[in-house]
Motif scaffolding. Structure first.
Motif, PDB file in Angstrom:
ATOM      1  N   TYR A  74       0.819  -1.218   0.000  1.00  0.00           N
ATOM      2  CA  TYR A  74       0.000   0.000   0.000  1.00  0.00           C
ATOM      3  C   TYR A  74       0.854   1.270   0.000  1.00  0.00           C
ATOM      4  O   TYR A  74       0.520   2.258  -0.667  1.00  0.00           O
ATOM      5  CB  TYR A  74      -0.947  -0.007   1.201  1.00  0.00           C
ATOM      6  N   LEU A  75       1.960   1.273   0.748  1.00  0.00           N
ATOM      7  CA  LEU A  75       2.816   2.458   0.748  1.00  0.00           C
ATOM      8  C   LEU A  75       3.430   2.701  -0.626  1.00  0.00           C
ATOM      9  O   LEU A  75       3.533   3.848  -1.074  1.00  0.00           O
ATOM     10  CB  LEU A  75       3.914   2.309   1.806  1.00  0.00           C
ATOM     11  N   LYS A 118       2.120   1.841  -3.446  1.00  0.00           N
ATOM     12  CA  LYS A 118       1.021   2.275  -4.322  1.00  0.00           C
ATOM     13  C   LYS A 118       0.661   3.735  -4.083  1.00  0.00           C
ATOM     14  O   LYS A 118       0.425   4.494  -5.030  1.00  0.00           O
ATOM     15  CB  LYS A 118      -0.197   1.381  -4.081  1.00  0.00           C
ATOM     16  N   TRP A 119       0.611   4.151  -2.825  1.00  0.00           N
ATOM     17  CA  TRP A 119       0.126   5.486  -2.492  1.00  0.00           C
ATOM     18  C   TRP A 119       1.225   6.546  -2.407  1.00  0.00           C
ATOM     19  O   TRP A 119       0.993   7.706  -2.722  1.00  0.00           O
ATOM     20  CB  TRP A 119      -0.609   5.446  -1.152  1.00  0.00           C
ATOM     21  N   ALA A 120       2.428   6.145  -1.964  1.00  0.00           N
ATOM     22  CA  ALA A 120       3.442   7.160  -1.687  1.00  0.00           C
ATOM     23  C   ALA A 120       4.803   6.868  -2.299  1.00  0.00           C
ATOM     24  O   ALA A 120       5.705   7.699  -2.220  1.00  0.00           O
ATOM     25  CB  ALA A 120       3.598   7.329  -0.170  1.00  0.00           C
ATOM     26  N   GLY A 121       4.998   5.682  -2.887  1.00  0.00           N
ATOM     27  CA  GLY A 121       6.287   5.354  -3.491  1.00  0.00           C
ATOM     28  C   GLY A 121       7.127   4.466  -2.596  1.00  0.00           C
ATOM     29  O   GLY A 121       6.920   4.397  -1.375  1.00  0.00           O
ATOM     30  N   TRP A 122       8.110   3.795  -3.201  1.00  0.00           N
ATOM     31  CA  TRP A 122       8.896   2.814  -2.465  1.00  0.00           C
ATOM     32  C   TRP A 122       9.780   3.427  -1.386  1.00  0.00           C
ATOM     33  O   TRP A 122      10.079   2.781  -0.375  1.00  0.00           O
ATOM     34  CB  TRP A 122       9.738   1.974  -3.424  1.00  0.00           C
ATOM     35  N   ARG A 123      10.203   4.673  -1.562  1.00  0.00           N
ATOM     36  CA  ARG A 123      11.070   5.290  -0.553  1.00  0.00           C
ATOM     37  C   ARG A 123      10.336   5.472   0.779  1.00  0.00           C
ATOM     38  O   ARG A 123      10.902   5.234   1.858  1.00  0.00           O
ATOM     39  CB  ARG A 123      11.603   6.626  -1.071  1.00  0.00           C
ATOM     40  N   VAL A 124       9.088   5.861   0.707  1.00  0.00           N
ATOM     41  CA  VAL A 124       8.285   6.012   1.928  1.00  0.00           C
ATOM     42  C   VAL A 124       8.090   4.664   2.605  1.00  0.00           C
ATOM     43  O   VAL A 124       7.978   4.588   3.834  1.00  0.00           O
ATOM     44  CB  VAL A 124       6.932   6.666   1.595  1.00  0.00           C
ATOM     45  N   VAL A 131       8.828   4.991   6.795  1.00  0.00           N
ATOM     46  CA  VAL A 131       7.858   4.795   7.881  1.00  0.00           C
ATOM     47  C   VAL A 131       8.317   3.707   8.856  1.00  0.00           C
ATOM     48  O   VAL A 131       8.361   3.935  10.083  1.00  0.00           O
ATOM     49  CB  VAL A 131       6.460   4.486   7.304  1.00  0.00           C
TER      50      VAL A 131
END
Length: 396
Positions: free
Chosen positions: A161-162, A164-170, A174
């Motif tokens: 989900y991260l 998909k929504w914010a990119g692999w770096r995020v 987190v």
């Protein structure tokens, strides 16, 4: 098995500390699989045409996950387990943040290797720290295994989900911040040890001769290597396996991650059951039975598609996760507490060092022969594990 109160006073240890140690196990396994879960999204950015071509970049993490266990275990016994767990929490967090800012393959490989180095601390240090006062070590190890494998489920779910929504770096940032937060809590809540583990006098539950102990160590190390190959190959390949075998059925990466998280969550419960059985029965027949169960399940998964694969893969992971508590239980049952971190470190270095080759080989093997052949080879490795475990000493 209980230990003298001088080892680490029970009254000075808040109940939350074992939970932080279990969360640390979840962090350990989650962080090692974020890359494998996000690799398809990362491939293009790092100049790889296919995910298989980028996968070998992560091998350094798994090599150090094994090799780093030797110095980690030694420091845990001689310096202190609490101090080493602080190094673990903060080292994992900072490493994850560094992965998020990498710009090329060499940087990515170097920082993933650093992450694997800090990840190597947990098993030889955190688990001995957790069981040093446990009355039912098998159940404690089982719950700890559940926590570790829920970390794998979280990696599949949250990373999907991260990304998909914010990119692999995020997806690295987190969890990195979470690990640092856990480290601060551990530093505040966990009391200082009154003496380093190597000065303790508690004995193993089962007394073995030197020859029997050497044989047990050889068996646990070899079985850890074959079991580690199964674990590393499946957990690192399952995301792409499901993407291939669910084509035309479910193709959304986030939904596939959810399905895989369900597989891992169900499979993790096996460790709790096995842990309770370990407290009641001899290790050898239990371990052999679990290893034999892996063989038909892997063969079924090799030839399955869609929802049949989902069912077969759930069975595969139940049997693979169910085998994990045995090697830690061997150390608790056969090795004195003052030596456990060092013995665990040596066992992990050999076992995980060999099994880390699986991560390097995964991409090229799948690219060359496909998932069907890979799963059939893993079934043969499960048969080897069952054979090896038959050489465990008789506990009578």
């Amino acid at each position: 098995m209980s230990v003298p109160s001088s080892a680490l006073p029970a009254q000075a240890t808040p109940a939350v500390v074992p939970w932080l140690l279990n969360i640390a196990h979840a962090i350990d396994h989650m962080f090692l699989l974020i890359f494998a879960t996000a690799v398809a999204a990362m491939a293009t950015e790092f100049g790889a045409a296919r995910w298989e071509d980028l996968m070998p970049v992560g091998v350094g993490a798994f090599v150090m996950f094994g090799l780093g266990s030797i110095p980690a275990g030694r420091l845990g016994d001689l310096w202190g387990r609490r101090q080493m767990m602080l190094v673990f929490f903060f080292g994992m967090g900072v490493s994850a943040l560094l992965v998020a800012v990498t710009q090329n393959r060499w940087q990515l490989a170097a920082v993933l290797t650093l992450l694997g180095t800090f990840a190597s601390i947990y098993h030889p240090v955190g688990i001995p720290m957790l069981v040093q006062q446990a009355r039912n070590p098998g159940a404690t190890i089982g719950l700890n295994g559940l926590s570790g494998n829920l970390g794998i489920a979280v990696a599949a779910l949250v990373t999907g989900y991260l990304v998909k929504w914010a990119g692999w770096r995020v997806a690295f940032v987190v969890p990195g911040l979470v690990s640092i937060g856990c480290g601060l809590a551990f530093a505040w809540l966990c009391p200082r040890e009154t003496e380093p583990p190597h000065k303790r006098t508690s004995k193993a539950r089962v007394t073995l001769s030197q020859a029997q102990l050497a044989r047990a160590f050889l068996v646990m190390t070899t079985a850890a290597a074959t079991g580690g190959i199964l674990f590393n190959m499946t957990t690192n390949a399952n995301t792409q396996l499901m993407a291939e075998r669910f084509r035309g059925v479910v193709e959304d990466p986030a939904m596939l991650g959810t399905l895989l998280a369900i597989v891992y969550a169900i499979a993790s419960l096996a460790q709790v059951i096995v842990g309770r059985l370990i407290d009641r029965y001899a290790l050898r027949p239990l371990y052999v039975g679990v290893a034999l169960l892996q063989i038909p399940l892997l063969l079924i998964a090799a030839h399955s598609q869609g929802w049949l694969l989902f069912a077969a893969l759930t069975g595969v992971m139940v049997s693979i996760f169910g085998a994990i508590p045995f090697t830690d239980a061997m150390i608790v049952r056969y090795v004195d507490d003052r030596l456990r971190s060092r013995v665990a470190g040596m066992r992990l270095a050999v076992g995980l060092g060999i099994s880390s080759v699986a991560v390097w080989a995964l991409g090229p093997v799948v690219k060359g022969v496909g998932f069907t052949t890979l799963l059939m080879v893993l079934a043969a490795i499960a048969a080897v594990t069952a054979t090896i475990v038959n050489f465990l000493p008789d506990e009578k």
